[in-house]
Motif scaffolding. Structure first.
Motif, PDB file in Angstrom:
ATOM      1  N   LEU A 153       0.820  -1.205   0.000  1.00 27.26           N
ATOM      2  CA  LEU A 153       0.000   0.000   0.000  1.00 27.26           C
ATOM      3  C   LEU A 153       0.858   1.260   0.000  1.00 27.26           C
ATOM      4  O   LEU A 153       0.523   2.256  -0.673  1.00 27.26           O
ATOM      5  N   ALA A 154       1.976   1.241   0.731  1.00 27.92           N
ATOM      6  CA  ALA A 154       2.876   2.393   0.718  1.00 27.92           C
ATOM      7  C   ALA A 154       3.461   2.612  -0.677  1.00 27.92           C
ATOM      8  O   ALA A 154       3.537   3.748  -1.167  1.00 27.92           O
ATOM      9  N   LEU A 155       3.865   1.518  -1.327  1.00 28.49           N
ATOM     10  CA  LEU A 155       4.404   1.639  -2.683  1.00 28.49           C
ATOM     11  C   LEU A 155       3.337   2.137  -3.651  1.00 28.49           C
ATOM     12  O   LEU A 155       3.616   2.942  -4.548  1.00 28.49           O
ATOM     13  N   LEU A 156       2.095   1.683  -3.486  1.00 31.41           N
ATOM     14  CA  LEU A 156       1.011   2.147  -4.343  1.00 31.41           C
ATOM     15  C   LEU A 156       0.775   3.646  -4.163  1.00 31.41           C
ATOM     16  O   LEU A 156       0.554   4.376  -5.141  1.00 31.41           O
ATOM     17  N   ALA A 157       0.833   4.122  -2.921  1.00 28.89           N
ATOM     18  CA  ALA A 157       0.648   5.551  -2.674  1.00 28.89           C
ATOM     19  C   ALA A 157       1.767   6.373  -3.306  1.00 28.89           C
ATOM     20  O   ALA A 157       1.515   7.422  -3.923  1.00 28.89           O
ATOM     21  N   VAL A 158       3.013   5.906  -3.173  1.00 30.36           N
ATOM     22  CA  VAL A 158       4.143   6.625  -3.779  1.00 30.36           C
ATOM     23  C   VAL A 158       3.995   6.656  -5.302  1.00 30.36           C
ATOM     24  O   VAL A 158       4.252   7.691  -5.952  1.00 30.36           O
ATOM     25  N   THR A 159       3.564   5.558  -5.891  1.00 34.04           N
ATOM     26  CA  THR A 159       3.388   5.513  -7.341  1.00 34.04           C
ATOM     27  C   THR A 159       2.299   6.469  -7.794  1.00 34.04           C
ATOM     28  O   THR A 159       2.452   7.176  -8.809  1.00 34.04           O
ATOM     29  N   ALA A 160       1.191   6.514  -7.055  1.00 33.76           N
ATOM     30  CA  ALA A 160       0.106   7.427  -7.420  1.00 33.76           C
ATOM     31  C   ALA A 160       0.571   8.884  -7.355  1.00 33.76           C
ATOM     32  O   ALA A 160       0.246   9.694  -8.241  1.00 33.76           O
ATOM     33  N   VAL A 161       1.338   9.224  -6.328  1.00 33.06           N
ATOM     34  CA  VAL A 161       1.853  10.594  -6.212  1.00 33.06           C
ATOM     35  C   VAL A 161       2.815  10.908  -7.363  1.00 33.06           C
ATOM     36  O   VAL A 161       2.772  12.000  -7.949  1.00 33.06           O
ATOM     37  N   ALA A 162       3.683   9.952  -7.712  1.00 29.13           N
ATOM     38  CA  ALA A 162       4.641  10.181  -8.798  1.00 29.13           C
ATOM     39  C   ALA A 162       3.930  10.375 -10.126  1.00 29.13           C
ATOM     40  O   ALA A 162       4.266  11.276 -10.914  1.00 29.13           O
ATOM     41  N   VAL A 163       2.915   9.553 -10.410  1.00 25.88           N
ATOM     42  CA  VAL A 163       2.184   9.683 -11.673  1.00 25.88           C
ATOM     43  C   VAL A 163       1.438  11.020 -11.724  1.00 25.88           C
ATOM     44  O   VAL A 163       1.450  11.717 -12.748  1.00 25.88           O
ATOM     45  N   ALA A 164       0.796  11.400 -10.613  1.00 27.32           N
ATOM     46  CA  ALA A 164       0.079  12.672 -10.585  1.00 27.32           C
ATOM     47  C   ALA A 164       1.032  13.853 -10.783  1.00 27.32           C
ATOM     48  O   ALA A 164       0.712  14.812 -11.495  1.00 27.32           O
ATOM     49  N   GLU A 165       2.209  13.778 -10.180  1.00 29.50           N
ATOM     50  CA  GLU A 165       3.180  14.869 -10.315  1.00 29.50           C
ATOM     51  C   GLU A 165       3.722  14.947 -11.739  1.00 29.50           C
ATOM     52  O   GLU A 165       3.922  16.041 -12.284  1.00 29.50           O
ATOM     53  N   VAL A 166       3.964  13.783 -12.362  1.00 26.96           N
ATOM     54  CA  VAL A 166       4.436  13.780 -13.744  1.00 26.96           C
ATOM     55  C   VAL A 166       3.380  14.384 -14.672  1.00 26.96           C
ATOM     56  O   VAL A 166       3.685  15.187 -15.563  1.00 26.96           O
ATOM     57  N   ARG A 167       2.126  14.015 -14.473  1.00 21.66           N
ATOM     58  CA  ARG A 167       1.059  14.562 -15.315  1.00 21.66           C
ATOM     59  C   ARG A 167       0.877  16.061 -15.092  1.00 21.66           C
ATOM     60  O   ARG A 167       0.514  16.796 -16.017  1.00 21.66           O
ATOM     61  N   ARG A 168       1.128  16.529 -13.875  1.00 24.05           N
ATOM     62  CA  ARG A 168       0.963  17.954 -13.585  1.00 24.05           C
ATOM     63  C   ARG A 168       2.095  18.787 -14.173  1.00 24.05           C
ATOM     64  O   ARG A 168       1.863  19.823 -14.793  1.00 24.05           O
ATOM     65  N   ARG A 169       3.333  18.310 -14.006  1.00 24.13           N
ATOM     66  CA  ARG A 169       4.495  19.089 -14.434  1.00 24.13           C
ATOM     67  C   ARG A 169       4.848  18.874 -15.889  1.00 24.13           C
ATOM     68  O   ARG A 169       5.325  19.773 -16.563  1.00 24.13           O
ATOM     69  N   GLY A 170       4.623  17.657 -16.370  1.00 23.61           N
ATOM     70  CA  GLY A 170       5.073  17.328 -17.707  1.00 23.61           C
ATOM     71  C   GLY A 170       6.561  17.008 -17.723  1.00 23.61           C
ATOM     72  O   GLY A 170       7.325  17.493 -16.885  1.00 23.61           O
ATOM     73  N   VAL A 171       6.971  16.196 -18.667  1.00 23.39           N
ATOM     74  CA  VAL A 171       8.380  15.807 -18.795  1.00 23.39           C
ATOM     75  C   VAL A 171       8.770  15.923 -20.260  1.00 23.39           C
ATOM     76  O   VAL A 171       7.935  15.977 -21.154  1.00 23.39           O
ATOM     77  N   GLY A 172      10.084  15.929 -20.475  1.00 23.45           N
ATOM     78  CA  GLY A 172      10.601  16.007 -21.829  1.00 23.45           C
ATOM     79  C   GLY A 172      10.912  17.410 -22.305  1.00 23.45           C
ATOM     80  O   GLY A 172      11.209  17.609 -23.469  1.00 23.45           O
ATOM     81  N   HIS A 173      10.819  18.398 -21.408  1.00 24.68           N
ATOM     82  CA  HIS A 173      11.138  19.771 -21.797  1.00 24.68           C
ATOM     83  C   HIS A 173      12.645  20.006 -21.664  1.00 24.68           C
ATOM     84  O   HIS A 173      13.227  19.749 -20.614  1.00 24.68           O
TER      85      HIS A 173
END
Length: 562
Positions: free
Chosen positions: A73-93
């Protein structure tokens, strides 16, 4: 110290080999940082197990099931936060530098997918074993039943081999999806910049003759082709006072031009909107206007003043954001149908461009046709300018200066000839076999770990009449289900990663042009590496069975169970 010595036997040779391969395959004058990173990775691998043993020596432990659930469950929470942050900030710039989330998010998704699959797999294989038990054969039931347990007979098999294979498939599938999106984005950018798959342009003094247009339109693979008149010096005259704007006038056959616009995704429109009725010189012609001119159309139908000093009255048929004949979408333009426009002003039938789309179009064949049937000799001042340009070597592909045949395929190849893009592709093709090798190694080590128990079972069954071929089939039936399930799960996780992280990726840097597109999921780029890794793992299992299976069974039969 015992743990450190045991780890050093495997870690140090592997680290030395990896460092040598990295420096040989990717040479760099700044090798100090690479060696330092290798030393750090070696120390982490060497000290991980002793540190874990020291930390867990005197600590009270939770109940076994709860400890695993809390960690997942801790790993799932960390993954959800990482995915949400990537979608918010964007990558590849390019202006943001190295982004750790770009690396961590896909791997976290793979780990979470592996842990979820580890929960589902024993139940799934147990159900399959129950279904196989209703049949008459024994091999399938025993193989599936043993596959749902580990080598010692416990209910839950080891998660690490499953996780290794799933991460390998996920990483390879996600990388292949990224490269496929880059290739598709590069082709789309090349098509937009060219104006189609093939674009022919001529100098200002020339026009494209009818024999060339007919021969070019009959080329194999030409799905949509049309002659075009482009007047970059036209003037937009609005109904409001002092409403003048320099525009590019495009005259084209509506049906073929609409097909080109649809293929390019640039200013798609319904060709029926440009179906103009016959009329005299003062009858308005339906026209498509660019977004930059939309605000000036409310005052009334505008007039287009041509560079030939003629006027063409228009009526608004639609607003589009881009058009194939003009690669720069920010410039204002007007598109009118060729039939009504030429009927009103015959000089608009002097075609100075030709556009076509089609996968099989050969630019070399178009250049040959242009040399044979499309050239026009200049006269007067145009001839003097053309001769000076020819003397300066400004012609290309055997064509006089001013004549050009653009190809989206050739332009895409120029975009791909970039060190950054080539390095990204090489890095992927180096990493994919390495991850596949680790995954196959994990599967084989699992087979070897369970070999004593499996050999004893096969020896007992041999004494009960099990034939050697059936024994080998039993080993394969035990190992292949987990391999296939892990490969399928990895493909699904790779697709999910592309769906979840795709909108945050900007592939313009790898494409070599501004495309404004994101990473999109695709079936074939995920399916091919998934099937390839599954095939490699299955071949490893079969080879291990053929090489070691017979010898182990024979040894067990000779020595008994001692």
């Amino acid at each position: 110290m015992d743990h450190v010595g045991e780890g050093a036997v495997t870690v140090l040779p592997a680290a030395a080999l990896g460092a040598v391969l990295a420096l040989v395959l990717l040479p760099t004058p700044r090798w100090g940082l690479a060696v330092t990173a290798g030393l750090v990775a070696t120390l982490l691998a060497l000290l991980a197990f002793p540190a874990r043993a020291a930390l867990l020596r005197d600590r009270p432990r939770l109940a076994g099931g709860w400890r695993r659930v809390i960690g997942e469950l801790a790993l799932l929470a960390v993954t959800a936060v990482a995915v949400a942050e990537v979608r918010r900030r964007g990558v590849g710039h390019p202006d943001r530098g190295t982004d750790p989330l770009l690396v961590a998010a896909p791997l976290l998704l793979a780990v979470v997918g592996g842990l979820l699959l580890a929960r589902i797999e024993p139940v799934l294989l147990g159900r399959l074993a129950a279904l196989a038990g209703r049949g008459r054969g024994l091999v399938g039931f025993l193989g599936l039943a043993r596959s749902s347990r580990d080598g010692s007979g416990r209910r839950r098999p080891s998660v690490l081999p499953l996780l290794a294979l799933l991460i390998a498939v996920t990483a390879t599938g996600f990388g292949a999806t990224l490269l496929d999106s880059v290739d598709r984005g590069r082709l789309a950018a090349a098509r937009v910049a060219t104006g189609g798959d093939i674009a022919v342009s001529v100098p200002a003094y020339a026009t494209l003759p009818e024999p060339f247009l007919k021969a070019a339109g009959d080329l194999p693979g030409a799905r949509g082709a049309t002659a075009v008149r482009v007047d970059p010096r036209a003037l937009f005259v609005g109904a409001a006072p002092n409403s003048y704007t320099k525009v590019t006038l495009v005259v084209a056959e509506p049906t073929a031009y609409a097909e080109i616009a649809r293929t390019l995704g640039a200013g798609e429109f319904d060709p029926a909107k440009l179906a103009g009725a016959p009329g005299g010189p003062d009858t308005p012609v339906p026209a498509l206007f660019s977004r930059a001119l939309a605000d000036r159309l409310s005052a009334g139908p505008p007039t287009v003043h041509l560079s030939t000093a003629s006027d063409l009255r228009t009526t608004v048929a639609g607003i589009v954001t881009a058009t194939p004949a003009l690669p720069e979408p920010e410039l204002p333009f007007v598109v009118v149908p060729s039939g009504p426009a030429v009927e009103r002003l015959p000089e608009l039938g002097r075609w100075n461009a030709w556009l076509a789309v089609g996968d099989g179009l050969d630019p070399g064949r178009v250049r040959s046709l242009l040399r044979e049937r499309g050239l026009e000799e200049p006269t007067g001042l145009a001839k003097v300018i053309a001769d000076e340009a020819a003397a300066a070597g400004k012609g290309s592909h055997g064509l006089p200066p001013g004549y050009a045949v653009g190809s989206s395929r050739e332009y895409a190849a120029q975009l791909a000839d970039d060190p950054l893009q080539q390095a990204a592709g090489r890095l992927f093709w180096y990493a994919a076999p390495a991850t596949a090798g680790f995954a196959v190694l994990a599967v084989l080590l699992t087979l070897l770990r369970a070999a004593p128990d499996r050999t004893a079972v096969l020896a007992r069954l041999r004494t009960m009449g099990l034939r050697p071929r059936q024994g080998l089939a039993l080993i394969v039936a035990e190992a292949l289900p987990r391999t296939l399930v892990a490969a399928a799960g990895g493909g699904l996780v790779a697709t999910a990663a592309a769906v979840l992280l795709g909108p945050a990726f900007d592939v313009s840097t790898l494409v070599g042009a501004e495309v404004g597109g994101a990473l999109g999921p695709a079936v074939l780029p995920v399916l091919l590496p998934t099937a390839g890794l599954a095939l490699v793992a299955c071949l490893g299992v079969v080879l291990e069975t053929l090489v070691a299976g017979r010898r182990q069974i024979a040894t067990e039969l000779r020595a008994g169970e001692s």
